[in-house]
Scaffold this motif. Structure first.
Motif, mmCIF file in Angstrom:
data_model
loop_
_atom_site.group_PDB
_atom_site.id
_atom_site.type_symbol
_atom_site.label_atom_id
_atom_site.label_comp_id
_atom_site.label_asym_id
_atom_site.label_seq_id
_atom_site.Cartn_x
_atom_site.Cartn_y
_atom_site.Cartn_z
ATOM 1 N N ASN A 210 5.213 5.605 -6.175
ATOM 2 C CA ASN A 210 3.854 5.440 -6.685
ATOM 3 C C ASN A 210 3.776 4.318 -7.710
ATOM 4 O O ASN A 210 4.636 4.215 -8.576
ATOM 5 C CB ASN A 210 3.389 6.735 -7.365
ATOM 6 C CG ASN A 210 2.726 7.658 -6.381
ATOM 7 O OD1 ASN A 210 2.203 7.206 -5.367
ATOM 8 N ND2 ASN A 210 2.736 8.947 -6.682
ATOM 9 N N GLY A 211 2.757 3.513 -7.554
ATOM 10 C CA GLY A 211 2.526 2.469 -8.549
ATOM 11 C C GLY A 211 3.309 1.193 -8.311
ATOM 12 O O GLY A 211 3.182 0.230 -9.058
ATOM 13 N N SER A 212 4.133 1.173 -7.255
ATOM 14 C CA SER A 212 4.935 -0.031 -7.026
ATOM 15 C C SER A 212 4.076 -1.198 -6.514
ATOM 16 O O SER A 212 4.467 -2.358 -6.629
ATOM 17 C CB SER A 212 6.063 0.258 -6.029
ATOM 18 O OG SER A 212 5.528 0.697 -4.798
ATOM 19 N N LYS B 142 4.654 -7.713 -8.829
ATOM 20 C CA LYS B 142 4.537 -7.830 -10.297
ATOM 21 C C LYS B 142 5.597 -8.754 -10.905
ATOM 22 O O LYS B 142 6.032 -8.539 -12.041
ATOM 23 C CB LYS B 142 4.603 -6.441 -10.946
ATOM 24 C CG LYS B 142 3.611 -5.458 -10.322
ATOM 25 C CD LYS B 142 3.596 -4.143 -11.041
ATOM 26 C CE LYS B 142 2.997 -3.057 -10.165
ATOM 27 N NZ LYS B 142 2.959 -1.757 -10.805
HETATM 28 P P1 GDP Z 1 0.850 1.991 -5.014
HETATM 29 O O1 GDP Z 1 0.716 3.279 -5.788
HETATM 30 O O2 GDP Z 1 2.282 1.672 -4.708
HETATM 31 O O3 GDP Z 1 -0.013 1.923 -3.799
HETATM 32 O O4 GDP Z 1 0.405 0.823 -6.022
HETATM 33 P P2 GDP Z 1 -0.980 0.021 -6.103
HETATM 34 O O5 GDP Z 1 -1.108 -0.921 -4.974
HETATM 35 O O6 GDP Z 1 -2.101 0.963 -6.355
HETATM 36 O O7 GDP Z 1 -0.699 -0.860 -7.404
HETATM 37 C C1 GDP Z 1 -0.484 -0.304 -8.693
HETATM 38 C C2 GDP Z 1 -0.984 -1.316 -9.737
HETATM 39 O O8 GDP Z 1 -0.189 -2.487 -9.684
HETATM 40 C C3 GDP Z 1 -2.432 -1.776 -9.512
HETATM 41 O O9 GDP Z 1 -3.084 -1.862 -10.763
HETATM 42 C C4 GDP Z 1 -2.273 -3.169 -8.895
HETATM 43 O O10 GDP Z 1 -3.367 -4.000 -9.178
HETATM 44 C C5 GDP Z 1 -1.005 -3.651 -9.576
HETATM 45 N N1 GDP Z 1 -0.279 -4.675 -8.794
HETATM 46 C C6 GDP Z 1 0.143 -4.627 -7.508
HETATM 47 N N2 GDP Z 1 0.806 -5.758 -7.164
HETATM 48 C C7 GDP Z 1 0.800 -6.555 -8.265
HETATM 49 C C8 GDP Z 1 1.356 -7.873 -8.573
HETATM 50 O O11 GDP Z 1 2.008 -8.538 -7.759
HETATM 51 N N3 GDP Z 1 1.141 -8.336 -9.843
HETATM 52 C C9 GDP Z 1 0.460 -7.612 -10.790
HETATM 53 N N4 GDP Z 1 0.307 -8.142 -11.996
HETATM 54 N N5 GDP Z 1 -0.048 -6.384 -10.537
HETATM 55 C C10 GDP Z 1 0.115 -5.861 -9.310
#
Ligand code: GDP
Length: 290
Positions: A98-100, A243
């Motif tokens: 989660n959050g990746s 990120k």
């Molecule tokens: P999931 O839980 O793995 O589906 O993660 P999300 O796609 O919801 O992303 C979690 C947070 O990370 C969100 O606030 C996104 O905008 C942020 N995020 C995702 N990829 C990147 C990136 O390459 N750079 C930055 N700065 N933020 C990112």
């Protein structure tokens, strides 16, 4: 879109002390270089090799040149990703905790596919959390592409099957399957992954064609541990590092080839839908040097 240099600002704020144009790396204490590399999560083995290499001056090449060569060698040969034309659709499953950045990455990939004239479908198979796939649905509306998702409690393998089925019917070129953000320690959720693969394969033989792990760069070396655990459950075919723009531990990328032997295909350099770029080893190493 953020460029490589801007995106690696944090890593460079540490590594940059060694490599920036202002610092004379040729005259730095080797111990200082060692400490900075380790703090940036450059693997210990590689750091030791670098230290050994830099300890003895040579007239053949500058330290900077020798370091660049070593770092590029460590990253290995780049693998350029190409969407497969046949069999259609090209099904890619995205894994991670989660959050990746899985959901965002799925949307960014759909956007890239569209940019290349392809018709993508987004599949939200996170039936573990309430509204688990609603974020991806919103993305599909923003990107303007097909979407198949499941409600909480639905069988994730069934949702994935339906997505492939619907993509075949709608003549989609690409299916991006976003999975539940599981902790690698949660066995039932990990068990669900091979089940999802079997289910998709039933509808379209050979699918999923790719399984990519989405790794948050701010985790540093811990990201490698995560990826290893996933790799044991479903063999990974690619890595997406997200990120990178906010990480001071990007040195862990130098562990990927030796520890996982899975290519780094894309890197996320920002939150926007256009902020996903193919991994470029030369640009990455250049950015570290400032
Ligand atoms: P999931 O839980 O793995 O589906 O993660 P999300 O796609 O919801 O992303 C979690 C947070 O990370 C969100 O606030 C996104 O905008 C942020 N995020 C995702 N990829 C990147 C990136 O390459 N750079 C930055 N700065 N933020 C990112």
């Amino acid at each position: 879109m953020a460029g490589w240099l801007g995106a690696l600002k944090k890593t460079r704020s540490i590594i940059g002390k060694v490599f920036s144009a202002k610092t004379n790396i040729e005259e730095m204490e080797v111990e200082e270089i060692e400490e900075i590399l380790l703090r940036s999560d450059v693997p210990a083995r590689l750091t030791m090799e670098i230290v050994d290499e830099l300890e003895y001056p040579t007239r053949k090449a500058s330290r900077r040149e020798r370091l660049t060569a070593m770092l590029l060698k460590e990253l290995g040969e780049a693998k350029t990703f190409v969407w497969q034309a046949e069999p259609k659709p090209h099904v890619i499953m995205l894994l991670g905790v989660n959050g990746s950045g899985k959901t965002t990455t799925a949307a960014k990939l759909a956007k890239r596919a569209q940019g290349q004239g392809l018709k993508p479908m987004l599949c939200g198979s996170d039936t573990f959390r309430a509204a688990g796939s609603s974020q991806l649905k919103l993305w599909s509306e923003k990107v303007g592409c097909d979407f198949v998702g499941g409600e909480m409690g639905h069988d994730a393998a069934g949702v994935a099957f339906n997505a492939v089925d619907s993509a075949l019917e709608k003549n989609c070129d690409v299916v991006l399957v976003d999975t539940a953000g599981r902790m690698h320690t949660k066995t039932p959720l990990m068990d669900e992954l091979p089940k999802m693969c079997r289910s998709m394969n039933k509808r379209l033989e050979g699918s999923p064609h790719d399984v990519w792990m989405v790794l948050d760069a701010s985790l540093g070396q811990n990201a490698i541990i995560q990826a290893k655990q996933f790799n044991e459950v479903v063999p990974l075919t690619g890595i997406v590092v997200t990120k990178l723009d906010g990480s001071s531990k990007a040195g862990f990328l130098f562990s990927v080839r030796t520890e996982l032997n899975v290519p780094i295909l894309f890197t996320g350099l920002g939150e926007g839908e256009g902020d996903l770029v193919p991994f470029d080893a030369v640009a990455f190493v250049d950015a570290l040097f400032g």
